[in-house]
Design a protein around this motif. Structure first.
Motif, mmCIF file in Angstrom:
data_model
loop_
_atom_site.group_PDB
_atom_site.id
_atom_site.type_symbol
_atom_site.label_atom_id
_atom_site.label_comp_id
_atom_site.label_asym_id
_atom_site.label_seq_id
_atom_site.Cartn_x
_atom_site.Cartn_y
_atom_site.Cartn_z
ATOM 1 N N VAL A 54 -11.841 -2.290 -1.880
ATOM 2 C CA VAL A 54 -10.916 -2.005 -0.760
ATOM 3 C C VAL A 54 -11.546 -1.325 0.296
ATOM 4 C CG1 VAL A 54 -10.615 0.758 -0.746
ATOM 5 C CG2 VAL A 54 -9.829 0.090 -2.654
ATOM 6 N N ARG A 79 -9.883 -4.768 2.181
ATOM 7 C CA ARG A 79 -9.162 -4.666 2.967
ATOM 8 C C ARG A 79 -8.866 -3.550 3.617
ATOM 9 N NH1 ARG A 79 -4.347 -2.283 -1.987
ATOM 10 N NH2 ARG A 79 -3.567 -3.699 -1.435
ATOM 11 N N MET A 133 0.753 -1.454 0.006
ATOM 12 C CA MET A 133 -0.137 -0.180 -0.212
ATOM 13 C C MET A 133 1.059 1.434 -0.351
ATOM 14 S SD MET A 133 -2.690 -1.143 2.682
ATOM 15 C CE MET A 133 -4.495 -2.614 1.626
ATOM 16 N N LEU A 163 -6.797 3.927 -1.434
ATOM 17 C CA LEU A 163 -6.022 3.042 -2.972
ATOM 18 C C LEU A 163 -6.911 2.469 -3.561
ATOM 19 C CD1 LEU A 163 -6.689 1.325 1.583
ATOM 20 C CD2 LEU A 163 -4.519 1.686 0.239
#
Length: 514
Positions: A149, A152, A100, A136
């Motif tokens: 997303v 995550r 990331m 992201l």
């Protein structure tokens, strides 16, 4: 309409509730806010607060993220990045490992989100969610991309809270194994479920809309086997990663051999040798570690296997294997003694000889099983004497075909005693394997059998180590006898074999790190 709250704290009742499809996770209050920019949207989109098909789809996102990471690499990242507050270090290490951007900024935002994750409106959390989505999400982002997303982010939030709690608990528990700390101090002590339709639990009627409060901590205290979630029971996809992160943050040692049990791609395939040449030949083919076979060691010495009479032969083989450049682990039957102190002394001798691990089994020569408490005492004694030695605790419930219903209980007891891994030879049923991996925190070792699941299927079931046992030794005997008899009888034989020089060269390798 008024709904009733039902509280359950008995292990059997909590286990039933967790497997009941009529009882689903309670979704925290959503709150207001736009898609992709609010804590309410995040809660409604992550797998933690989902059920049914949406849960399966979202869980798959989390599993795919974690499948890219080897826990050993996480351990290393956490051990190196020691600056900052605990939760910041947890999230930063994981975000960095996941590739990331700006992991430090991600960590700061995730901590804000974590503070409001379980309910209520929070403008700061809304802003943090929006920031994370901007960082992201791809451009443009449709609903499917935003769902990825969200999950995550959810993964980072749960790691933030659960792993930090594990580290804090472990810091107060001395050198107690992390798996045991996690058992005794679960990150979620209670759990709420909502009845989406009428059901019954422990003889008590539960109406649609009723709330069920599950006291996980109390239930677990009364039973050694950890609680599992779902039907069939599910493996927590991030447990190995959480233990690795915590281990790195606490600077707990992680040996090269232990790291081999946390490979993302496949289980550790452990071929078993019976002398130096067979071990060196296998290592030369790229096997990361070699085991020994107690049958091969005993038979080569003209002794019966499993009769506690090959301690000297086993130790002598370990000293010979230490000449090589490969990692090796030793099959030590039941430790060749029922005295935990003597077993620990043997383990120390094996470690000093060069062994990276040891197998200890609870099966006895007469086909019975040693008391679980005695075997646990052996494991605890070995770990106290030689903390760096990887102890693979074996139960012979399926090998002997006795007391199979005790398998999970025995493994839980051995895990709590400090075992680094557990081994169930003779078990090949996929459903039963999945039931075990759903409750274990340490790696499960399965004995390969041609009639059982292939390596890929075992990996999908959560198995992290596969041993070949005495198979190679028995195959070598078969090949030797078949070749000799074919030549004697004037029949054709496959005479493909290493050259004299190649076998000689096996003795030139040097020992590497454990």
């Amino acid at each position: 309409m008024t709904h009733t709250m039902h509280t359950f704290d008995r292990y059997v009742d909590v286990l039933s509730a967790l497997a009941d499809p009529a009882l689903v996770p309670e979704l925290p209050t959503a709150g207001d806010g736009p898609v992709g920019a609010s804590i309410g949207w995040l809660r409604a989109t992550v797998c933690r607060f989902s059920s049914g098909e949406s849960h399966r789809r979202r869980r798959a996102v989390v599993e795919a993220e974690l499948a890219r990471l080897e826990p050993a690499a996480l351990w290393q990242a956490a051990a190196v990045g020691r600056a900052g507050e605990l939760r910041t270090r947890v999230v930063r290490s994981l975000a960095q490992a996941l590739g990331m951007p700006a992991p430090g900024a991600v960590a700061e935002a995730v901590i804000v989100v974590a503070g409001a994750y379980l309910g209520g409106a929070d403008a700061g959390a809304d802003a943090a969610v929006a920031q994370l989505v901007r960082q992201l999400a791809p451009e443009p982002a449709d609903d499917a991309a935003l769902e990825v997303v969200a999950n995550r982010i959810g993964l980072l939030v749960q790691a933030c809270e659960a792993t930090a709690a594990l580290v804090e608990a472990a810091a107060d528990c001395g050198d107690r194994p992390l798996a045991r700390v996690l058992r005794e101090h679960p990150p979620a002590r209670t759990m709420r479920r909502i009845a989406v339709r009428a059901t019954e639990l422990a003889g008590r009627g539960i109406a649609e809309g009723d709330v069920v409060l599950l006291d996980l901590a109390t239930a677990q205290l009364t039973h050694p086997v950890p609680l599992a979630f779902g039907a069939p029971p599910r493996v927590c996809p991030g447990r190995a990663h959480a233990l690795a992160l915590a281990g790195g943050l606490l600077q707990r040692p992680l040996t090269p051999f232990a790291r081999l049990h946390d490979q993302a791609a496949a289980p550790l395939l452990l071929p078993n040798a019976w002398d130096y040449a067979s071990a060196a030949a296998l290592a030369a083919q790229g096997f990361a570690a070699i085991g020994t076979t107690s049958l091969g060691v005993a038979a080569a010495a003209g002794l019966p296997d499993g009769s506690a009479v090959t301690a000297e032969a086993t130790l002598a083989l370990s000293r010979r294997l230490a000449q090589g450049s490969f990692l090796f682990t030793v099959d030590a039957e039941g430790g060749f003694s029922d005295d935990p102190k003597e077993v620990a002394e043997l383990a120390r001798a094996l470690y000093d000889a060069g062994a990276a691990g040891v197998n200890l089994e609870d099966g006895r020569p007469d086909g019975t099983l040693a008391p679980a408490e005695l075997h646990a005492a052996k494991i605890a004694a070995v770990k106290a004497a030689v903390p760096a030695l990887f102890v693979n605790a074996r139960t012979d419930t399926h090998w002997w075909g006795r007391q199979q219903e005790q398998t999970a209980t025995r493994l839980a007891i051995y895990e709590q005693a400090g075992a680094d891994g557990v081994f169930v030879p003779g078990l090949s049923d996929p459903d039963k394997i999945a039931e075990l991996t759903a409750t274990l925190l340490v790696p499960l070792n399965i004995l390969y059998t041609p009639a059982g699941p292939a390596l890929r299927e075992l990996a999908a079931l959560g198995v992290r180590r596969v041993s070949l046992g005495s198979l190679l030794y028995r195959r070598a005997l078969e090949t030797a006898v078949a070749t000799a008899t074919a030549i004697r009888d004037g029949q054709s034989a496959d005479l493909t074999a290493p050259s004299y020089a190649e076998v000689q060269q096996l003795a030139t390798a040097r020992r590497g790190p454990r």
